[in-house]
Design an enzyme around this catalytic site. Sequence first.
Site: not given
Length: 227
Positions: A130, A146
Site C-alpha cells: 500500500s 495496516y
Amino acid sequence: MKHVIVTGASRGIGFELVQILANEPCKVLALSRNIEPLKELSCDGIEFLAFDVTEESHYKGLVDYIKNEWAGKVDVLVNNAGLLINKPFSELTKKDFYDVYNVNVFGVSKMIQALIPFMGADGHVVTISSMGGIQGSMKFAGLAAYSSSKGAVITLSELLAEEYKETGPAFNVLALGAVQTEMLQEAFPGYEASVSAYDMASYIKTFALTGAKIYNGKVLQVSNSTP
C-alpha cells in the site's frame, strides 16, 4: 502456459485478477478462505482451493496440489490477501496488531517459503502493498497496524530479492493507492476511490506476467495521487 497462484481471490482485486489471468495463456490457482464466489465462475482456466494463509495445516495441501496437479511448477505468485483494521492507535490491541501482521506479513512469508522450491530463475513473486507503507507518503489516522505491516513486506521483498538474486525468483512490490473494493468500503464506509478493482487487476496482471524481466527488489507506487 504460465502457472499463477493468487491469494485473497474471492473478492475485490483478487477476484478480478484471477478472471483476467484466465484469459491469458495461464493456469490460475485461486486461494481464498471463501471459495463460494469462485465456484460460480464458469472459467476453465481457474482452479481453486479453500485456503487460509494463517493456517499452517493448509500449506501441506497446497504443496501436494502443486506436486500432483501442476507437476511441481509455479511461475508467478501474487500475494494479494490482506487484512485492514481501521481503529485509533490508543484502541488497538495486541491481538489487532497480531491479526493484521498474521495475514499481511507472516502469511506472505509462509506462502513464499512454501512455493520457492517450485519456482525457477524466471519466477516472479509480486506482493501487494500500500502507499501507506511507503516512507514519506501521506499517512492516515487509524491505519497504524495496516500501514506498518505493508511497510514490513516492502522491506521483506527487498531482502529476498538480494538473497535469491543468483537463483531467482524475482521479488517485487506494488504499493497501491485507494482502490474501490469491499475491504476499502468496510474500513472507510462511503469513501469512493477513482480506481476500480478491475482496472487495478488489469495492471497487476501485466506486471505479474512481465515485470520480472525488468525489475527485481523494486517497489512501484501505483497511485494516481501524490505524495
